[in-house]
Design a protein around this motif. Structure first.
Motif, PDB file in Angstrom:
ATOM      1  N   ASN A  38      11.377  -9.088  -0.410  1.00  0.00           N
ATOM      2  CA  ASN A  38      11.339  -7.629  -0.496  1.00  0.00           C
ATOM      3  C   ASN A  38      10.330  -7.124  -1.519  1.00  0.00           C
ATOM      4  O   ASN A  38       9.987  -5.939  -1.516  1.00  0.00           O
ATOM      5  CB  ASN A  38      12.731  -7.081  -0.827  1.00  0.00           C
ATOM      6  N   TYR A  39       9.847  -8.015  -2.401  1.00  0.00           N
ATOM      7  CA  TYR A  39       8.785  -7.586  -3.319  1.00  0.00           C
ATOM      8  C   TYR A  39       7.563  -7.154  -2.516  1.00  0.00           C
ATOM      9  O   TYR A  39       6.925  -6.146  -2.823  1.00  0.00           O
ATOM     10  CB  TYR A  39       8.403  -8.702  -4.296  1.00  0.00           C
ATOM     11  N   VAL A  40       7.218  -7.933  -1.483  1.00  0.00           N
ATOM     12  CA  VAL A  40       6.061  -7.612  -0.654  1.00  0.00           C
ATOM     13  C   VAL A  40       6.299  -6.300   0.089  1.00  0.00           C
ATOM     14  O   VAL A  40       5.420  -5.436   0.153  1.00  0.00           O
ATOM     15  CB  VAL A  40       5.753  -8.747   0.338  1.00  0.00           C
ATOM     16  N   LEU A  41       7.499  -6.158   0.651  1.00  0.00           N
ATOM     17  CA  LEU A  41       7.837  -4.918   1.353  1.00  0.00           C
ATOM     18  C   LEU A  41       7.734  -3.712   0.425  1.00  0.00           C
ATOM     19  O   LEU A  41       7.142  -2.685   0.783  1.00  0.00           O
ATOM     20  CB  LEU A  41       9.251  -5.022   1.936  1.00  0.00           C
ATOM     21  N   ASN A  42       8.266  -3.837  -0.770  1.00  0.00           N
ATOM     22  CA  ASN A  42       8.222  -2.729  -1.715  1.00  0.00           C
ATOM     23  C   ASN A  42       6.793  -2.420  -2.154  1.00  0.00           C
ATOM     24  O   ASN A  42       6.439  -1.252  -2.364  1.00  0.00           O
ATOM     25  CB  ASN A  42       9.092  -3.041  -2.935  1.00  0.00           C
ATOM     26  N   HIS A  43       5.993  -3.458  -2.272  1.00  0.00           N
ATOM     27  CA  HIS A  43       4.587  -3.225  -2.635  1.00  0.00           C
ATOM     28  C   HIS A  43       3.880  -2.439  -1.530  1.00  0.00           C
ATOM     29  O   HIS A  43       3.099  -1.522  -1.821  1.00  0.00           O
ATOM     30  CB  HIS A  43       3.867  -4.553  -2.876  1.00  0.00           C
ATOM     31  N   LEU A  44       4.147  -2.786  -0.296  1.00  0.00           N
ATOM     32  CA  LEU A  44       3.559  -2.047   0.820  1.00  0.00           C
ATOM     33  C   LEU A  44       4.002  -0.582   0.791  1.00  0.00           C
ATOM     34  O   LEU A  44       3.179   0.335   0.947  1.00  0.00           O
ATOM     35  CB  LEU A  44       3.972  -2.682   2.146  1.00  0.00           C
ATOM     36  N   LYS A  45       5.284  -0.357   0.581  1.00  0.00           N
ATOM     37  CA  LYS A  45       5.819   1.010   0.551  1.00  0.00           C
ATOM     38  C   LYS A  45       5.218   1.828  -0.583  1.00  0.00           C
ATOM     39  O   LYS A  45       4.905   3.008  -0.421  1.00  0.00           O
ATOM     40  CB  LYS A  45       7.347   0.965   0.386  1.00  0.00           C
ATOM     41  N   ASP A  46       5.059   1.194  -1.739  1.00  0.00           N
ATOM     42  CA  ASP A  46       4.614   1.925  -2.928  1.00  0.00           C
ATOM     43  C   ASP A  46       3.100   2.113  -2.985  1.00  0.00           C
ATOM     44  O   ASP A  46       2.605   2.885  -3.821  1.00  0.00           O
ATOM     45  CB  ASP A  46       5.069   1.183  -4.193  1.00  0.00           C
ATOM     46  N   ASN A  47       2.353   1.406  -2.135  1.00  0.00           N
ATOM     47  CA  ASN A  47       0.896   1.449  -2.215  1.00  0.00           C
ATOM     48  C   ASN A  47       0.252   1.669  -0.845  1.00  0.00           C
ATOM     49  O   ASN A  47      -0.543   0.848  -0.372  1.00  0.00           O
ATOM     50  CB  ASN A  47       0.367   0.147  -2.838  1.00  0.00           C
ATOM     51  N   PRO A  48       0.562   2.774  -0.191  1.00  0.00           N
ATOM     52  CA  PRO A  48       0.025   3.010   1.157  1.00  0.00           C
ATOM     53  C   PRO A  48      -1.490   3.161   1.198  1.00  0.00           C
ATOM     54  O   PRO A  48      -2.104   2.930   2.236  1.00  0.00           O
ATOM     55  CB  PRO A  48       0.721   4.310   1.585  1.00  0.00           C
ATOM     56  N   LYS A  49      -2.106   3.546   0.080  1.00  0.00           N
ATOM     57  CA  LYS A  49      -3.553   3.746   0.065  1.00  0.00           C
ATOM     58  C   LYS A  49      -4.333   2.433  -0.028  1.00  0.00           C
ATOM     59  O   LYS A  49      -5.533   2.410   0.231  1.00  0.00           O
ATOM     60  CB  LYS A  49      -3.951   4.660  -1.095  1.00  0.00           C
ATOM     61  N   THR A  50      -3.644   1.348  -0.382  1.00  0.00           N
ATOM     62  CA  THR A  50      -4.355   0.084  -0.580  1.00  0.00           C
ATOM     63  C   THR A  50      -3.784  -1.082   0.225  1.00  0.00           C
ATOM     64  O   THR A  50      -4.200  -2.225   0.043  1.00  0.00           O
ATOM     65  CB  THR A  50      -4.351  -0.304  -2.076  1.00  0.00           C
ATOM     66  N   THR A  51      -2.813  -0.802   1.113  1.00  0.00           N
ATOM     67  CA  THR A  51      -2.184  -1.881   1.870  1.00  0.00           C
ATOM     68  C   THR A  51      -2.126  -1.535   3.363  1.00  0.00           C
ATOM     69  O   THR A  51      -2.133  -0.366   3.743  1.00  0.00           O
ATOM     70  CB  THR A  51      -0.748  -2.146   1.383  1.00  0.00           C
ATOM     71  N   SER A  52      -2.055  -2.566   4.173  1.00  0.00           N
ATOM     72  CA  SER A  52      -1.898  -2.413   5.626  1.00  0.00           C
ATOM     73  C   SER A  52      -0.978  -3.503   6.147  1.00  0.00           C
ATOM     74  O   SER A  52      -0.986  -4.639   5.641  1.00  0.00           O
ATOM     75  CB  SER A  52      -3.245  -2.523   6.345  1.00  0.00           C
ATOM     76  N   LEU A  53      -0.203  -3.158   7.182  1.00  0.00           N
ATOM     77  CA  LEU A  53       0.625  -4.151   7.871  1.00  0.00           C
ATOM     78  C   LEU A  53       0.584  -3.865   9.361  1.00  0.00           C
ATOM     79  O   LEU A  53       0.808  -2.726   9.799  1.00  0.00           O
ATOM     80  CB  LEU A  53       2.074  -4.098   7.382  1.00  0.00           C
ATOM     81  N   TYR A  54       0.292  -4.893  10.126  1.00  0.00           N
ATOM     82  CA  TYR A  54       0.285  -4.799  11.593  1.00  0.00           C
ATOM     83  C   TYR A  54       1.174  -5.908  12.128  1.00  0.00           C
ATOM     84  O   TYR A  54       1.035  -7.076  11.759  1.00  0.00           O
ATOM     85  CB  TYR A  54      -1.142  -4.969  12.120  1.00  0.00           C
ATOM     86  N   ILE A  55       2.108  -5.538  13.005  1.00  0.00           N
ATOM     87  CA  ILE A  55       2.955  -6.541  13.670  1.00  0.00           C
ATOM     88  C   ILE A  55       3.072  -6.168  15.144  1.00  0.00           C
ATOM     89  O   ILE A  55       3.371  -5.022  15.490  1.00  0.00           O
ATOM     90  CB  ILE A  55       4.365  -6.612  13.048  1.00  0.00           C
ATOM     91  N   ALA A  56       2.825  -7.159  16.001  1.00  0.00           N
ATOM     92  CA  ALA A  56       3.023  -6.978  17.442  1.00  0.00           C
ATOM     93  C   ALA A  56       3.882  -8.120  17.962  1.00  0.00           C
ATOM     94  O   ALA A  56       3.742  -9.262  17.519  1.00  0.00           O
ATOM     95  CB  ALA A  56       1.682  -6.946  18.172  1.00  0.00           C
ATOM     96  N   GLU A  57       4.779  -7.796  18.899  1.00  0.00           N
ATOM     97  CA  GLU A  57       5.638  -8.794  19.526  1.00  0.00           C
ATOM     98  C   GLU A  57       5.440  -8.748  21.032  1.00  0.00           C
ATOM     99  O   GLU A  57       5.597  -7.686  21.646  1.00  0.00           O
ATOM    100  CB  GLU A  57       7.113  -8.519  19.210  1.00  0.00           C
ATOM    101  N   ASN A  58       5.078  -9.892  21.598  1.00  0.00           N
ATOM    102  CA  ASN A  58       4.898  -9.979  23.051  1.00  0.00           C
ATOM    103  C   ASN A  58       4.045  -8.837  23.593  1.00  0.00           C
ATOM    104  O   ASN A  58       4.410  -8.145  24.554  1.00  0.00           O
ATOM    105  CB  ASN A  58       6.268 -10.028  23.748  1.00  0.00           C
ATOM    106  N   ASP A  59       2.922  -8.616  22.918  1.00  0.00           N
ATOM    107  CA  ASP A  59       1.909  -7.618  23.307  1.00  0.00           C
ATOM    108  C   ASP A  59       2.353  -6.176  23.114  1.00  0.00           C
ATOM    109  O   ASP A  59       1.704  -5.250  23.613  1.00  0.00           O
ATOM    110  CB  ASP A  59       1.464  -7.827  24.760  1.00  0.00           C
ATOM    111  N   VAL A  60       3.446  -5.968  22.390  1.00  0.00           N
ATOM    112  CA  VAL A  60       3.904  -4.610  22.086  1.00  0.00           C
ATOM    113  C   VAL A  60       3.789  -4.395  20.573  1.00  0.00           C
ATOM    114  O   VAL A  60       4.364  -5.143  19.789  1.00  0.00           O
ATOM    115  CB  VAL A  60       5.365  -4.383  22.524  1.00  0.00           C
TER     116      VAL A  60
END
Length: 436
Positions: A102-124
């Motif tokens: 959850n440290y990584v998750l919280n870092h993403l939440k707290d730093n939207p200007k410097t982080t990105s996350l992309y996840i796709a499942e079965n082409d969705v």
């Protein structure tokens, strides 16, 4: 252990031995103290390098050992002081060393200007958090270079078995600039008997680029494949936000070509920032050509850029978006490359399956390429489990301070493992990022 850890531990040994230069300090008691300290420091080094003990944990244990073996410790005042220090260090060590995805998750939440996350499942697409923002890719860009290599080999333009002189590769190596990746690759090639008459195969060079992240191998492949071809491949594959590729290692030498004896670092940094990107790229290409031809030699130079200069280099690395690399991962995972190119690309990128047998219990395919600098920590991976379910994950982190970088490194693997293995956790991440 990074360079700073080495400097710190070797500094302790040096400062411990220094008083013994004076004869009056060479009492049996002082010599005993020196031996204990040196043995403890060597024990820390062995624990980390040989037994893969967490560096901070080994350091804490070593610190406690030094206190225990110091006779002056056993007074009420010192016991109170050391007890408090051990408590603080223990809490700090627990915070750093514990498994905390959850440290990584919280870092993403707290730093939207410097982080990105992309996840796709079965082409969705499931998560596209700031995934259209262009950020420095660092070594993650080597995934695109690997695909172009696979395409040219499949088309018969290049041969996997063609030979490459280590002398030529080493001309492109800027010592200590890639976390010893190139040197570790050379050691692996030698131990596996793959070096014959001082040459290796082109395919081994490509593997060294991905598995060991050798910048020298990368820049060599950029020469062989052609920068124009790599950039055109990005366009053909639909990577619409991808910046133009240029040599990685030689760009670190640009400050040396721009500085002079009278120029202060502040002015040099300003000059580099103001240099047009087109000029910056062409300068990196020219330096790389000169290194490959041997007309300039950096064999005696060791990577020594200040953090401020490293920041300029990091910020100007080839950029791309998480969307682009999610698309590239899906192309590879779905075998959409023509002919046998998909198999060649998989052979390069699926090193986690080759290096870790336990991954076979969870996955049929698992491919990845990360990228990092002192300020960047990225990862791009695709996976397919035994039920045929596929997932692509791209994480980009920029503008990191030292603490953030270390904490992300400690917890990234557990975060990714939870994402790969738990639909509930993926939905939790989606919910929390959507609300942030």
């Amino acid at each position: 252990m990074n360079i700073y850890a080495w400097i710190g531990l070797l500094g302790i040994i040096f400062l411990t031995l220094l008083p013994l230069l004076k004869k009056e300090n060479r009492s049996n008691e002082e010599i005993k103290k020196v031996i204990i300290t040196v043995v403890i420091v060597l024990g820390i080094i062995i624990a980390v390098l040989v037994f893969s003990v967490n560096y901070f944990l080994a350091l804490i244990v070593g610190f406690i050992a030094m206190i225990i073996f110091d006779k002056k410790t056993y007074t009420k005042k010192r016991l109170l002081i050391y007890g408090s220090l051990i408590l603080v260090v223990g809490i700090l060590g627990y915070t750093i060393g514990r498994d905390n995805p959850n440290y990584v998750l919280n870092h993403l939440k707290d730093n939207p200007k410097t982080t990105s996350l992309y996840i796709a499942e079965n082409d969705v697409q499931l998560i596209t958090y700031q995934s259209d923002v262009v950020r420095p890719l660092a070594s993650t860009v080597k995934m695109l270079i690997a695909v172009e290599y696979a395409m040219q080999v499949d088309a018969g333009i290049l041969s996997k078995d063609s030979t490459v002189s280590l002398d030529v590769l080493n001309r492109l190596y800027y010592k200590n600039s890639d976390g010893n990746g190139h040197e570790e690759w050379l050691k692996a090639m030698d131990s596996e008997g793959e070096v014959k008459n001082n040459v290796v195969t082109l395919h081994d060079v490509a593997k060294g680029m991905i598995t060991f992240s050798s910048n020298a191998n990368t820049d060599y492949l950029i020469h062989v494949l052609g920068i124009e071809n790599i950039n055109e491949r990005a366009r053909i594959l639909g990577l619409t936000q991808h910046e133009k590729v240029y040599p990685i290692g030689s760009a670190l030498l640009i400050p040396k070509t721009e500085e002079n004896a009278l120029m202060k670092e502040k002015q040099l940094i300003e000059n580099l920032k103001e240099m047009p990107m087109k000029t910056y790229r062409s300068t990196a290409e020219q330096l790389s050509n000169q290194m490959r031809e041997g007309s300039i030699s950096f064999a005696d130079l060791t990577f020594d850029l200040s953090m401020k200069l490293q920041r300029v280099w990091s910020d100007r690395l080839v950029g791309g978006s998480a969307n682009d690399y999610g698309k590239l991962l899906a192309i590879i995972s779905n075998d959409e490359l023509p002919g046998g190119a998909s198999l060649i690309a998989r052979d390069l990128l699926e090193w986690p399956m080759q290096n870790n047998e336990s991954n076979h219990e969870r996955f049929v395919h698992l491919g990845a390429k990360g990228g990092s600098t002192a300020f960047v920590l990225n990862d791009a991976m695709y996976a397919e489990n035994h039920n045929g379910n596929k997932i692509e994950i791209v994480i980009l982190n920029d503008d990191l301070n030292f603490w953030q970088a270390q904490m992300l490194r400690y917890n990234m693997n557990s975060f990714e493992s939870r994402l790969l293995g738990s639909e509930d956790y993926r939905l939790k991440v989606l919910k929390e990022l959507s609300e942030s």
